[in-house]
Write a protein that holds these residues in place. Structure first.
Motif, PDB file in Angstrom:
ATOM      1  N   VAL A   1     -15.554  -1.147   8.857  1.00  0.00           N
ATOM      2  CA  VAL A   1     -16.309  -1.013   7.647  1.00  0.00           C
ATOM      3  C   VAL A   1     -17.382  -1.968   7.848  1.00  0.00           C
ATOM      4  CG1 VAL A   1     -16.208  -1.300   5.218  1.00  0.00           C
ATOM      5  CG2 VAL A   1     -14.425  -0.157   6.148  1.00  0.00           C
ATOM      6  N   SER A   2     -17.258  -3.213   8.118  1.00  0.00           N
ATOM      7  CA  SER A   2     -18.120  -4.293   8.380  1.00  0.00           C
ATOM      8  C   SER A   2     -17.733  -5.162   9.653  1.00  0.00           C
ATOM      9  CB  SER A   2     -18.229  -5.312   6.988  1.00  0.00           C
ATOM     10  OG  SER A   2     -16.925  -5.900   7.079  1.00  0.00           O
ATOM     11  N   ALA A   3     -18.793  -5.351  10.387  1.00  0.00           N
ATOM     12  CA  ALA A   3     -18.727  -5.678  11.641  1.00  0.00           C
ATOM     13  C   ALA A   3     -18.234  -7.283  11.663  1.00  0.00           C
ATOM     14  CB  ALA A   3     -20.026  -5.791  12.448  1.00  0.00           C
ATOM     15  N   PRO A   4     -17.674  -7.888  12.617  1.00  0.00           N
ATOM     16  CA  PRO A   4     -17.361  -9.292  12.683  1.00  0.00           C
ATOM     17  C   PRO A   4     -18.821 -10.167  12.242  1.00  0.00           C
ATOM     18  CG  PRO A   4     -16.325  -7.875  14.539  1.00  0.00           C
ATOM     19  CD  PRO A   4     -17.368  -6.948  13.886  1.00  0.00           C
ATOM     20  N   VAL A   5     -18.411 -11.215  11.612  1.00  0.00           N
ATOM     21  CA  VAL A   5     -19.465 -12.148  11.260  1.00  0.00           C
ATOM     22  C   VAL A   5     -18.814 -13.398  11.349  1.00  0.00           C
ATOM     23  CG1 VAL A   5     -21.173 -10.682   9.997  1.00  0.00           C
ATOM     24  CG2 VAL A   5     -19.225 -11.746   8.699  1.00  0.00           C
TER      25      VAL A   5
ATOM     26  N   ASP B   1      -5.065   5.271   5.935  1.00  0.00           N
ATOM     27  CA  ASP B   1      -5.178   6.003   4.348  1.00  0.00           C
ATOM     28  C   ASP B   1      -6.460   5.632   4.024  1.00  0.00           C
ATOM     29  OD1 ASP B   1      -2.677   7.481   3.693  1.00  0.00           O
ATOM     30  OD2 ASP B   1      -1.509   5.362   4.434  1.00  0.00           O
ATOM     31  N   GLY B   2      -7.222   4.777   4.389  1.00  0.00           N
ATOM     32  CA  GLY B   2      -8.533   4.278   3.850  1.00  0.00           C
ATOM     33  C   GLY B   2      -8.721   3.169   3.280  1.00  0.00           C
ATOM     34  N   TYR B   3      -7.449   2.470   2.921  1.00  0.00           N
ATOM     35  CA  TYR B   3      -7.659   1.301   2.568  1.00  0.00           C
ATOM     36  C   TYR B   3      -8.467   0.350   3.202  1.00  0.00           C
ATOM     37  CZ  TYR B   3      -3.619   2.478  -0.404  1.00  0.00           C
ATOM     38  OH  TYR B   3      -2.607   2.946  -1.191  1.00  0.00           O
ATOM     39  N   GLN B   4      -9.304  -0.647   2.732  1.00  0.00           N
ATOM     40  CA  GLN B   4     -10.312  -1.509   3.400  1.00  0.00           C
ATOM     41  C   GLN B   4      -9.725  -2.883   3.285  1.00  0.00           C
ATOM     42  OE1 GLN B   4     -14.104  -1.264   2.206  1.00  0.00           O
ATOM     43  NE2 GLN B   4     -14.451   0.870   2.374  1.00  0.00           N
ATOM     44  N   VAL B   5      -9.257  -3.533   4.635  1.00  0.00           N
ATOM     45  CA  VAL B   5      -8.552  -4.644   4.881  1.00  0.00           C
ATOM     46  C   VAL B   5      -9.624  -5.539   5.464  1.00  0.00           C
ATOM     47  CG1 VAL B   5      -6.750  -5.833   5.905  1.00  0.00           C
ATOM     48  CG2 VAL B   5      -6.308  -3.454   4.859  1.00  0.00           C
TER      49      VAL B   5
ATOM     50  N   ALA C   1     -11.611   8.726  -3.720  1.00  0.00           N
ATOM     51  CA  ALA C   1     -12.797   8.500  -2.703  1.00  0.00           C
ATOM     52  C   ALA C   1     -12.103   7.339  -1.693  1.00  0.00           C
ATOM     53  CB  ALA C   1     -14.020   8.303  -3.441  1.00  0.00           C
ATOM     54  N   ARG C   2     -11.483   6.274  -2.341  1.00  0.00           N
ATOM     55  CA  ARG C   2     -11.116   5.374  -1.312  1.00  0.00           C
ATOM     56  C   ARG C   2      -9.741   4.721  -2.018  1.00  0.00           C
ATOM     57  NH1 ARG C   2     -14.639   0.395  -1.007  1.00  0.00           N
ATOM     58  NH2 ARG C   2     -12.943  -0.727  -1.932  1.00  0.00           N
ATOM     59  N   PRO C   3      -8.755   4.755  -1.506  1.00  0.00           N
ATOM     60  CA  PRO C   3      -7.766   4.154  -2.066  1.00  0.00           C
ATOM     61  C   PRO C   3      -7.888   2.579  -2.215  1.00  0.00           C
ATOM     62  CG  PRO C   3      -6.788   4.822  -0.120  1.00  0.00           C
ATOM     63  CD  PRO C   3      -8.321   5.297  -0.348  1.00  0.00           C
ATOM     64  N   GLY C   4      -7.411   1.829  -3.429  1.00  0.00           N
ATOM     65  CA  GLY C   4      -7.607   0.443  -3.644  1.00  0.00           C
ATOM     66  C   GLY C   4      -8.727   0.081  -3.967  1.00  0.00           C
ATOM     67  N   ILE C   5      -9.773   0.967  -4.223  1.00  0.00           N
ATOM     68  CA  ILE C   5     -11.221   0.555  -4.626  1.00  0.00           C
ATOM     69  C   ILE C   5     -11.245  -0.570  -5.621  1.00  0.00           C
ATOM     70  CG2 ILE C   5     -11.778   2.205  -6.300  1.00  0.00           C
ATOM     71  CD1 ILE C   5     -14.473   2.307  -4.911  1.00  0.00           C
ATOM     72  N   GLY C   6     -11.763  -1.625  -5.479  1.00  0.00           N
ATOM     73  CA  GLY C   6     -11.842  -2.711  -6.380  1.00  0.00           C
ATOM     74  C   GLY C   6     -11.013  -3.783  -6.095  1.00  0.00           C
ATOM     75  N   ALA C   7     -10.066  -3.549  -5.136  1.00  0.00           N
ATOM     76  CA  ALA C   7      -9.190  -4.674  -4.872  1.00  0.00           C
ATOM     77  C   ALA C   7      -9.590  -5.243  -3.323  1.00  0.00           C
ATOM     78  CB  ALA C   7      -7.810  -4.180  -4.690  1.00  0.00           C
ATOM     79  N   ALA C   8      -9.721  -6.443  -3.280  1.00  0.00           N
ATOM     80  CA  ALA C   8      -9.832  -7.030  -1.830  1.00  0.00           C
ATOM     81  C   ALA C   8      -8.621  -7.622  -1.257  1.00  0.00           C
ATOM     82  CB  ALA C   8     -10.870  -8.282  -2.050  1.00  0.00           C
TER      83      ALA C   8
ATOM     84  N   PHE D   1       0.772  -1.233  -0.059  1.00  0.00           N
ATOM     85  CA  PHE D   1      -0.028   0.153  -0.023  1.00  0.00           C
ATOM     86  C   PHE D   1       0.822   1.233  -0.068  1.00  0.00           C
ATOM     87  CE2 PHE D   1      -3.637  -2.051   2.665  1.00  0.00           C
ATOM     88  CZ  PHE D   1      -4.144  -2.672   1.679  1.00  0.00           C
ATOM     89  N   GLN D   2       0.451   2.408  -0.768  1.00  0.00           N
ATOM     90  CA  GLN D   2       1.202   3.744  -0.654  1.00  0.00           C
ATOM     91  C   GLN D   2       0.460   4.251   0.550  1.00  0.00           C
ATOM     92  OE1 GLN D   2       1.511   5.813  -4.526  1.00  0.00           O
ATOM     93  NE2 GLN D   2       0.813   4.014  -5.212  1.00  0.00           N
ATOM     94  N   ALA D   3       1.408   4.874   1.414  1.00  0.00           N
ATOM     95  CA  ALA D   3       1.030   5.644   2.593  1.00  0.00           C
ATOM     96  C   ALA D   3       1.600   6.886   2.725  1.00  0.00           C
ATOM     97  CB  ALA D   3       1.585   4.773   3.894  1.00  0.00           C
ATOM     98  N   ARG D   4       0.420   8.092   2.942  1.00  0.00           N
ATOM     99  CA  ARG D   4       0.828   9.315   2.978  1.00  0.00           C
ATOM    100  C   ARG D   4       1.818   9.455   4.053  1.00  0.00           C
ATOM    101  NH1 ARG D   4      -5.197  10.565   1.591  1.00  0.00           N
ATOM    102  NH2 ARG D   4      -5.365   8.955   3.617  1.00  0.00           N
ATOM    103  N   ASP D   5       1.613   8.899   5.499  1.00  0.00           N
ATOM    104  CA  ASP D   5       2.480   9.059   6.331  1.00  0.00           C
ATOM    105  C   ASP D   5       3.058   7.721   6.816  1.00  0.00           C
ATOM    106  OD1 ASP D   5       3.778   9.204   8.914  1.00  0.00           O
ATOM    107  OD2 ASP D   5       2.430  10.695   9.606  1.00  0.00           O
TER     108      ASP D   5
END
Length: 122
Positions: free
Chosen positions: A94-98, A112-116, A64-71, A11-15
């Motif tokens: 982003v999504s609660a535990p299931v 940075d907003g990447y969803q993991v 809007a969200r870095p990495g959109i479309g990648a899981a 991931f590219q990171a701003r900080d």
């Protein structure tokens, strides 16, 4: 010769220092001694995971969200504890535990907003 599969994720990171601290604190990742000065490579297996400085010409702030479309899914041994620590410290879930076919899973947003997504079934 065919491709054999993924070998490296970054991931590219701003900080870079703040992102490194986040992944070390909440996910327990440990920095590998390998890696260039503009990146933090973690000692993950079977695929290396890294953070790197933003590539010139990339504007993460405008996305809007870095990495959109990648899981990106990472395996963890105590998904619920990581979730609870992130919630306690006010990080975005982003999504609660299931519980599902990959065990206990949830998705968070990193600094940075990447969803993991984390899961506990190996």
């Amino acid at each position: 010769m065919p491709v054999t599969g993924p070998d490296f994720i970054s991931f590219q990171a701003r900080d870079l220092a703040a992102s490194q601290a986040f992944y070390e604190r909440y996910l327990g990742l440990v920095r590998s001694p390998a890696g260039p000065p503009h990146a933090v490579v973690f000692a993950t297996t079977p695929i290396a995971f890294a953070l790197r400085d933003v590539v010139p010409g990339t504007d993460l702030a405008s996305a809007a969200r870095p990495g959109i479309g990648a899981a990106i899914w990472l395996h963890a041994t105590d998904v619920q504890a990581i979730h609870d620590a992130l919630v306690t410290d006010g990080h975005t879930i982003v999504s609660a535990p299931v519980d599902g076919p990959f065990g206990r899973t949830f998705t968070f947003a990193d600094p940075d907003g990447y969803q993991v997504t984390l899961h506990d079934r190996a």
